[in-house]
Design a protein around this motif. Structure first.
Motif, mmCIF file in Angstrom:
data_model
loop_
_atom_site.group_PDB
_atom_site.id
_atom_site.type_symbol
_atom_site.label_atom_id
_atom_site.label_comp_id
_atom_site.label_asym_id
_atom_site.label_seq_id
_atom_site.Cartn_x
_atom_site.Cartn_y
_atom_site.Cartn_z
ATOM 1 N N THR A 6 -18.420 48.021 22.212
ATOM 2 C CA THR A 6 -19.284 47.532 21.176
ATOM 3 C C THR A 6 -19.605 46.029 21.521
ATOM 4 O O THR A 6 -20.830 45.592 21.607
ATOM 5 N N ASN A 7 -18.713 45.305 22.250
ATOM 6 C CA ASN A 7 -18.802 43.909 22.504
ATOM 7 C C ASN A 7 -19.717 43.886 23.569
ATOM 8 O O ASN A 7 -20.322 42.929 23.869
ATOM 9 N N MET A 39 -27.546 40.106 23.830
ATOM 10 C CA MET A 39 -27.673 38.768 23.559
ATOM 11 C C MET A 39 -28.438 38.092 24.985
ATOM 12 O O MET A 39 -29.097 37.263 25.172
ATOM 13 N N LEU A 40 -27.839 38.547 26.198
ATOM 14 C CA LEU A 40 -28.552 38.321 27.408
ATOM 15 C C LEU A 40 -29.974 38.621 27.684
ATOM 16 O O LEU A 40 -30.738 37.785 28.153
ATOM 17 N N ASP A 41 -30.445 39.521 26.845
ATOM 18 C CA ASP A 41 -31.826 39.919 26.811
ATOM 19 C C ASP A 41 -32.612 39.192 26.042
ATOM 20 O O ASP A 41 -33.820 38.940 26.262
ATOM 21 N N GLU A 42 -32.193 38.627 24.712
ATOM 22 C CA GLU A 42 -32.723 38.198 23.769
ATOM 23 C C GLU A 42 -32.492 36.474 23.857
ATOM 24 O O GLU A 42 -33.526 35.776 23.278
ATOM 25 N N SER A 55 -14.558 41.949 28.368
ATOM 26 C CA SER A 55 -14.794 43.284 27.658
ATOM 27 C C SER A 55 -14.746 44.231 28.656
ATOM 28 O O SER A 55 -14.192 45.233 28.720
ATOM 29 N N LYS A 56 -15.539 44.118 29.807
ATOM 30 C CA LYS A 56 -15.622 44.929 31.080
ATOM 31 C C LYS A 56 -14.487 45.330 31.647
ATOM 32 O O LYS A 56 -13.956 46.387 31.904
ATOM 33 N N SER A 57 -13.668 44.433 31.958
ATOM 34 C CA SER A 57 -12.395 44.145 32.626
ATOM 35 C C SER A 57 -11.367 45.062 31.702
ATOM 36 O O SER A 57 -10.497 45.957 32.261
ATOM 37 N N ARG A 58 -11.359 44.793 30.380
ATOM 38 C CA ARG A 58 -10.594 45.280 29.252
ATOM 39 C C ARG A 58 -10.688 46.689 29.061
ATOM 40 O O ARG A 58 -9.602 47.548 29.024
#
Length: 357
Positions: free
Chosen positions: A56-57, A64-67, A84-87
């Motif tokens: 979800t994160n 957020m990066l898009d907006e 988050s990707k690493s986790r």
């Protein structure tokens, strides 16, 4: 994998709901069984919930990066995304391990049998040292130990001993200790200073309850005799020692550590149950040859698993090619590094085997 995890999540929620019901709380047997199930599921559910939160994160950070046009907020979103990707990668690996089939014996107490092998008195002295190593390890984990049967050689060595280690998860950690342990050192009795090689065998057997093994008491012959210590001197004046012979298997067990014949008989029966249960496990593992190959030696007494080299102060576990130069601390019970490495290697082998399927 994720369908299975969703099923487990639903099952966990149902379980928690059931545990809150008054009729379940008042039923001690039912409540205890459900609490054990909840305890087994909790780490998987916690890891999966964290995994879902991280996913979800990732979605929120990408949105957020898009907006977002503010540089500072975009930088925060990037950091959150990377974390988050690493986790998520770590949790995927953890969840695969957590979903591996659990050994049903992992939570059991263990019977440890140590026998002196090649090397005469030197092997018996080393057997006594290895016994103390396991006692120290048990103490470090706050497990209890109890001697069940002991045959000494008169100079402080053990020809054979059987003892119980009681504690949460004892079998899950100690099951990798079964096999031949080899010692290389100059014996105190050796005047020429030559290095000798001696061996002992260790068998780790899960404690067996009466429900685990059916024993026909008609198959057992009991003999009683007077307990004696080294040199044959009388230890007590009653026939309290017990020799048990299990006719179908040929297993013979002597117990004389207690002053009560009844207690010695009870100890001998516990050892018999554990040995018969171990034979059943060995038979099952032999039949499941494919699974057996994916395991890191958890039972074969003839397999040479470890060498303790005194001149070089090192211990080598041959199954995973691990060498540690801390012989003294290992013999003082510092076994976690070896056991953790064995568990990791076993899990990796099982995961590889699962991927092949």
């Amino acid at each position: 994998m994720f369908d299975k995890l969703e099923d487990l999540l639903r099952k966990y929620d149902e379980l928690m709901n059931e545990l809150s019901q008054p009729e379940v709380i008042n039923d001690t047997k039912r409540y205890t069984a459900l609490m054990k199930e909840e305890n087994d599921l909790r780490p998987i559910v916690a890891a999966y919930k964290e995994y879902k939160d991280c996913k979800t994160n990732i979605e929120d950070s990408l949105a957020m990066l898009d907006e977002e046009s503010d540089d500072e907020l975009r930088e925060l979103a990037k950091m959150e995304l990377n974390d988050s990707k690493s986790r998520v990668e770590e949790l995927e690996k953890e969840l695969k391990v957590l979903l591996l089939p659990k050994d049903p014996n992992d939570d059991k107490n263990v019977m440890v049998e140590i026998r002196a092998g090649a090397g005469g008195d030197e092997a018996a002295l080393f057997a006594a040292e290895v016994y103390r190593m396991y006692v120290h390890y048990a103490e470090s984990r706050r497990w209890k130990t109890e001697m069940m049967s002991l045959n000494e050689n008169g100079i402080g060595g053990f020809k054979e001993c059987v003892f119980m280690i009681s504690g949460q998860g004892a079998y899950s950690r100690l099951k990798y200790e079964s096999g031949v342990h080899r010692v290389q050192r100059v014996p105190e009795t050796e005047s020429g200073g030559r290095i000798h090689t001696s061996t002992i065998t260790v068998a780790i057997m899960p404690e067996a309850e009466e429900v685990d093994v059916e024993i026909d008491m008609n198959d057992i012959k009991f003999d009683v005799f007077r307990a004696s210590g080294n040199g044959g001197q009388s230890v007590n004046t009653t026939d309290s020692a017990v020799r048990l012979t299990h006719m179908p298997s040929g297993i013979v067990i002597s117990s004389q550590d207690e002053k009560s014949q009844l207690k010695n008989k009870d100890k001998a029966m516990k050892i018999l149950r554990a040995r018969l249960y171990e034979l059943e496990i060995q038979k099952k593992q032999s039949e499941e040859a494919k699974e057996r190959r994916s395991q890191v030696g958890t039972g074969d007494r003839s397999e040479k698993i470890r060498t303790y080299n005194f001149p070089q102060g090192r211990v080598t576990d041959h199954r995973i090619k691990l060498t540690l130069h801390k012989l003294e601390s290992i013999l003082n019970g510092d076994l976690d590094e070896i056991i953790d490495s064995l568990i990791a290697a076993d899990q990796a082998a099982k995961l590889a085997n699962m991927n092949q399927d």
